[in-house]
Design a protein around this motif. Structure first.
Motif, PDB file in Angstrom:
ATOM      1  N   HIS A 251       0.868  -1.180   0.000  1.00 47.80           N
ATOM      2  CA  HIS A 251       0.000   0.000   0.000  1.00 47.80           C
ATOM      3  C   HIS A 251       0.903   1.229   0.000  1.00 47.80           C
ATOM      4  O   HIS A 251       1.614   1.496   0.960  1.00 47.80           O
ATOM      5  CB  HIS A 251      -0.906  -0.016   1.238  1.00 47.80           C
ATOM      6  CG  HIS A 251      -1.908   1.093   1.256  1.00 47.80           C
ATOM      7  ND1 HIS A 251      -2.685   1.379   2.350  1.00 47.80           N
ATOM      8  CD2 HIS A 251      -2.263   1.999   0.318  1.00 47.80           C
ATOM      9  CE1 HIS A 251      -3.472   2.406   2.076  1.00 47.80           C
ATOM     10  NE2 HIS A 251      -3.223   2.800   0.854  1.00 47.80           N
ATOM     11  N   VAL A 252       0.878   1.979  -1.100  1.00 45.60           N
ATOM     12  CA  VAL A 252       1.739   3.141  -1.297  1.00 45.60           C
ATOM     13  C   VAL A 252       0.913   4.407  -1.086  1.00 45.60           C
ATOM     14  O   VAL A 252      -0.196   4.526  -1.610  1.00 45.60           O
ATOM     15  CB  VAL A 252       2.348   3.132  -2.719  1.00 45.60           C
ATOM     16  CG1 VAL A 252       3.154   4.402  -2.981  1.00 45.60           C
ATOM     17  CG2 VAL A 252       3.213   1.893  -2.917  1.00 45.60           C
ATOM     18  N   TYR A 253       1.461   5.368  -0.336  1.00 50.31           N
ATOM     19  CA  TYR A 253       0.711   6.596  -0.073  1.00 50.31           C
ATOM     20  C   TYR A 253       1.677   7.765   0.069  1.00 50.31           C
ATOM     21  O   TYR A 253       2.887   7.595   0.201  1.00 50.31           O
ATOM     22  CB  TYR A 253      -0.144   6.446   1.193  1.00 50.31           C
ATOM     23  CG  TYR A 253       0.664   6.425   2.464  1.00 50.31           C
ATOM     24  CD1 TYR A 253       0.775   7.547   3.273  1.00 50.31           C
ATOM     25  CD2 TYR A 253       1.375   5.275   2.840  1.00 50.31           C
ATOM     26  CE1 TYR A 253       1.548   7.528   4.428  1.00 50.31           C
ATOM     27  CE2 TYR A 253       2.144   5.252   3.992  1.00 50.31           C
ATOM     28  CZ  TYR A 253       2.230   6.384   4.775  1.00 50.31           C
ATOM     29  OH  TYR A 253       3.004   6.372   5.913  1.00 50.31           O
ATOM     30  N   CYS A 254       1.120   8.975   0.073  1.00 52.11           N
ATOM     31  CA  CYS A 254       1.905  10.192   0.116  1.00 52.11           C
ATOM     32  C   CYS A 254       1.904  10.772   1.527  1.00 52.11           C
ATOM     33  O   CYS A 254       0.887  10.713   2.226  1.00 52.11           O
ATOM     34  CB  CYS A 254       1.322  11.195  -0.869  1.00 52.11           C
ATOM     35  SG  CYS A 254       2.470  12.462  -1.354  1.00 52.11           S
ATOM     36  N   VAL A 255       3.020  11.362   1.929  1.00 52.05           N
ATOM     37  CA  VAL A 255       3.222  11.781   3.315  1.00 52.05           C
ATOM     38  C   VAL A 255       2.233  12.838   3.774  1.00 52.05           C
ATOM     39  O   VAL A 255       1.915  12.932   4.961  1.00 52.05           O
ATOM     40  CB  VAL A 255       4.672  12.287   3.501  1.00 52.05           C
ATOM     41  CG1 VAL A 255       4.911  13.588   2.756  1.00 52.05           C
ATOM     42  CG2 VAL A 255       5.023  12.436   4.973  1.00 52.05           C
ATOM     43  N   ASP A 256       1.699  13.655   2.859  1.00 51.79           N
ATOM     44  CA  ASP A 256       1.014  14.870   3.293  1.00 51.79           C
ATOM     45  C   ASP A 256      -0.490  14.739   3.504  1.00 51.79           C
ATOM     46  O   ASP A 256      -1.163  15.734   3.784  1.00 51.79           O
ATOM     47  CB  ASP A 256       1.301  16.023   2.325  1.00 51.79           C
ATOM     48  CG  ASP A 256       0.869  15.715   0.891  1.00 51.79           C
ATOM     49  OD1 ASP A 256       0.106  14.758   0.678  1.00 51.79           O
ATOM     50  OD2 ASP A 256       1.310  16.449  -0.015  1.00 51.79           O
ATOM     51  N   ASN A 257      -1.049  13.545   3.389  1.00 50.28           N
ATOM     52  CA  ASN A 257      -2.488  13.366   3.616  1.00 50.28           C
ATOM     53  C   ASN A 257      -2.729  12.969   5.074  1.00 50.28           C
ATOM     54  O   ASN A 257      -2.473  11.833   5.468  1.00 50.28           O
ATOM     55  CB  ASN A 257      -3.030  12.306   2.667  1.00 50.28           C
ATOM     56  CG  ASN A 257      -4.524  12.040   2.874  1.00 50.28           C
ATOM     57  OD1 ASN A 257      -5.210  12.790   3.582  1.00 50.28           O
ATOM     58  ND2 ASN A 257      -5.025  10.979   2.267  1.00 50.28           N
ATOM     59  N   ILE A 258      -3.257  13.887   5.861  1.00 47.72           N
ATOM     60  CA  ILE A 258      -3.407  13.641   7.301  1.00 47.72           C
ATOM     61  C   ILE A 258      -4.446  12.563   7.605  1.00 47.72           C
ATOM     62  O   ILE A 258      -4.435  11.971   8.683  1.00 47.72           O
ATOM     63  CB  ILE A 258      -3.762  14.968   8.032  1.00 47.72           C
ATOM     64  CG1 ILE A 258      -3.477  14.843   9.540  1.00 47.72           C
ATOM     65  CG2 ILE A 258      -5.203  15.385   7.751  1.00 47.72           C
ATOM     66  CD1 ILE A 258      -3.564  16.152  10.293  1.00 47.72           C
ATOM     67  N   LEU A 259      -5.329  12.267   6.633  1.00 42.18           N
ATOM     68  CA  LEU A 259      -6.374  11.257   6.851  1.00 42.18           C
ATOM     69  C   LEU A 259      -6.021   9.897   6.248  1.00 42.18           C
ATOM     70  O   LEU A 259      -6.859   8.990   6.275  1.00 42.18           O
ATOM     71  CB  LEU A 259      -7.711  11.738   6.258  1.00 42.18           C
ATOM     72  CG  LEU A 259      -8.309  13.026   6.827  1.00 42.18           C
ATOM     73  CD1 LEU A 259      -9.647  13.336   6.152  1.00 42.18           C
ATOM     74  CD2 LEU A 259      -8.510  12.923   8.338  1.00 42.18           C
ATOM     75  N   ALA A 260      -4.817   9.726   5.731  1.00 42.41           N
ATOM     76  CA  ALA A 260      -4.461   8.473   5.054  1.00 42.41           C
ATOM     77  C   ALA A 260      -4.609   7.280   6.001  1.00 42.41           C
ATOM     78  O   ALA A 260      -4.096   7.299   7.122  1.00 42.41           O
ATOM     79  CB  ALA A 260      -3.032   8.545   4.534  1.00 42.41           C
ATOM     80  N   ARG A 261      -5.308   6.243   5.527  1.00 39.85           N
ATOM     81  CA  ARG A 261      -5.459   5.000   6.293  1.00 39.85           C
ATOM     82  C   ARG A 261      -4.417   4.005   5.788  1.00 39.85           C
ATOM     83  O   ARG A 261      -4.561   3.420   4.719  1.00 39.85           O
ATOM     84  CB  ARG A 261      -6.865   4.439   6.132  1.00 39.85           C
ATOM     85  CG  ARG A 261      -7.931   5.338   6.739  1.00 39.85           C
ATOM     86  CD  ARG A 261      -9.320   4.723   6.643  1.00 39.85           C
ATOM     87  NE  ARG A 261     -10.309   5.623   7.238  1.00 39.85           N
ATOM     88  CZ  ARG A 261     -11.608   5.377   7.281  1.00 39.85           C
ATOM     89  NH1 ARG A 261     -12.092   4.254   6.747  1.00 39.85           N
ATOM     90  NH2 ARG A 261     -12.433   6.237   7.830  1.00 39.85           N
ATOM     91  N   LEU A 262      -3.394   3.789   6.583  1.00 31.85           N
ATOM     92  CA  LEU A 262      -2.295   2.933   6.169  1.00 31.85           C
ATOM     93  C   LEU A 262      -2.703   1.463   6.268  1.00 31.85           C
ATOM     94  O   LEU A 262      -3.318   1.048   7.248  1.00 31.85           O
ATOM     95  CB  LEU A 262      -1.066   3.195   7.045  1.00 31.85           C
ATOM     96  CG  LEU A 262      -0.278   4.480   6.761  1.00 31.85           C
ATOM     97  CD1 LEU A 262      -1.085   5.728   7.061  1.00 31.85           C
ATOM     98  CD2 LEU A 262       1.010   4.495   7.548  1.00 31.85           C
TER      99      LEU A 262
END
Length: 504
Positions: A251-262
């Motif tokens: 699961h790849v995501y960007c650092v700046d999304n405060i709501l990201a569900r890892l």
């Protein structure tokens, strides 16, 4: 180390000998540092990079003339949706995701190589505090979500499981990030399961195709974009590390999304059950001209088309149900199988398109004076992580609710949107809704119940401040035991130590 003569000969072949024009006046230490920086640059690759940058920048902006005829929305069978699916379907997705996590088959990979220039800070964005009552940084929130999802999967399946955290940094962010994690004891994660690696850097280029010197002894370098992931995976044997750990899904995501569900179990489960090798989370576009890329098809192949490439007429098209035809907004949140990433790094990475970013790049002039330009003067070339969608055999998209999962932090508070205030408000509004749904009631200092609005716009503060630690709840679950039927004054924090009232 190569001699100055060798480096000069290589730069001559690349047409970039000007990078050594101050070499003779440098002290031994700075001269050695400059030569060490220049030595790895292959002459042919450097020449091609500078020529491509200048040529790409010279091309007129706007959509390709025939794009509208080649564009199609994603077919319904490739699209899952949280809001348009029944509870049983969502339960099955989540169950499958937790199952894979419990089997230690899921890793998360953070894209954290960019600088916080637009945010107005000199340190990595992950170290930023948006002003929460807890003063937690983005890195801490993300680490605690990993710990919670591991705990939830372990409880469901009666096992101890690990979600490894891979963090792609750059020359600018690796040192500060590693130091920050050590100072904070890796936020109580096992350091062996936090793997940092560095993406490549590319020279910034002037409009006439010359690499830029930012100091007499330093070339202006920039990370090669989040699409630099694929070279970095190969450079640092990250996929081999994943294979040793038994990881199959990333699961790849960007650092700046405060709501990201890892390691989001619903997203992982949906992609696995669909047999996908590649997937993207999307949100419904707020309005036709919203500046987000659109996940769609070009010539029948899945792609992200940048908002600047879609004409206003096409962006405004609507289907029979009144919904925008091209409404799947990309949020840089992706699913990949490890086997797909192996194929990309082995075969497809050289085919990725280079994108132009025109920037203000500090430089030294012909007299050696440092100049901080007031308008853009240089080109940074980037690859985008999503440009591999076209190579997938089974691509899917997964639509989530913006208010639940997407609140990026890109700008300083002087900007209208995507700033620390909007990010903080998004998280605290989410937590306020979770508390309400769990049966909490909020009162003022006199014990009078606060009015509960039927809905909150993105520009409104929640009636009460209630911050909920990710260690207590990943997505709103399990809060009734703390909150059901109780009254609270704002502000308060609910964390692993219980409920704490704060001074207003």
């Amino acid at each position: 180390m190569a001699s100055e003569q060798d480096v000069r000969a290589r730069l001559q072949r690349a047409g970039q000998e000007h990078l050594l024009r101050f070499c003779a006046e440098l002290a031994p230490g700075p001269r050695a540092a400059l030569l060490a920086e220049l030595e790895p640059l292959e002459p042919e690759a450097l020449r091609e990079h500078c020529q491509r940058a200048a040529a790409a920048c010279a091309r007129p902006p706007g959509p390709p003339p025939d794009l509208a005829e080649r564009l199609q929305p994603l077919p319904p069978e490739r699209l899952g949706s949280v809001s348009r699916s029944d509870p049983e379907t969502r339960r099955l997705w989540e169950e499958e995701g937790f199952h894979q996590i419990a089997l230690n088959k899921v890793a998360v990979l953070l894209l954290a190589g960019g600088q916080g220039t637009r945010l107005g800070v000199t340190y990595p964005k992950g170290m930023y505090q948006v002003g929460l009552p807890s003063q937690k940084t983005l890195y801490q929130l993300q680490a605690e979500r990993i710990r919670r999802v591991e705990q939830l999967a372990g409880q469901r399946h009666g096992t101890h499981c690990t979600v490894p955290w891979y963090i792609m940094t750059s020359e600018f962010t690796l040192g500060p990030t590693a130091k920050f994690f050590k100072e904070h004891n890796f936020f109580h994660l096992d350091p062996d399961n936090v793997v940092m690696f560095e993406q490549r850097m590319l020279p910034a280029v002037s409009f006439d195709g010359r690499a830029i010197l930012e100091r007499k002894d330093k070339v202006a370098m920039a990370p090669d974009g989040n699409g630099g992931l694929y070279c970095a995976l190969a450079d640092h044997q990250i996929l081999e590390d994943m294979e040793r750990r038994g990881v199959e899904f990333v699961h790849v995501y960007c650092v700046d999304n405060i709501l990201a569900r890892l390691a989001d179990p619903a997203f992982i489960g949906f992609c696995v059950l669909q047999g996908a090798d590649c997937g993207a989370k999307v949100v419904e576009k707020a309005y036709p001209e919203e500046p987000v890329g659109v996940v769609c098809q070009v010539d029948g192949v899945p792609q992200v088309v940048e908002y600047s490439e879609i004409s206003p007429e096409v962006a405004s098209l609507r289907g029979p149900d009144g919904v925008l035809l091209y409404n799947a907004g990309n949020i840089c949140n992706h699913f990949f199988t490890r086997s797909f990433l192996q194929v990309v790094t082995r075969e497809f990475e050289p085919l990725l398109k280079l994108h132009v970013a025109v920037k203000k790049v500090p430089y030294v002039d012909e007299e050696g004076n440092l100049v901080k330009p007031l308008k853009p003067n240089g080109i940074k070339m980037e690859k985008f992580v999503f440009d591999v969608f076209q190579f997938a055999e089974n691509f899917v998209a997964f639509e989530v609710l913006r208010e639940e999962e997407f609140a990026p932090l890109k700008n300083a508070d002087s900007a209208d949107r995507d700033n620390p205030t909007t990010a903080r408000r998004a998280l605290l509004t989410q937590h306020y809704h979770w508390a309400q749904q769990a049966g909490a009631r909020f009162v003022d200092a006199r014990g009078v119940r606060l009015r509960e609005p039927l809905s909150l716009s993105g520009s409104e503060e929640p009636p009460a401040v209630c911050e909920i630690s990710p260690l207590v709840s990943y997505s709103g679950e399990g809060l009734e035991v703390y909150l059901q039927g109780r009254e609270f004054q704002s502000p308060l924090i609910l964390d692993e130590n219980g409920i704490r009232a704060l001074q207003p």
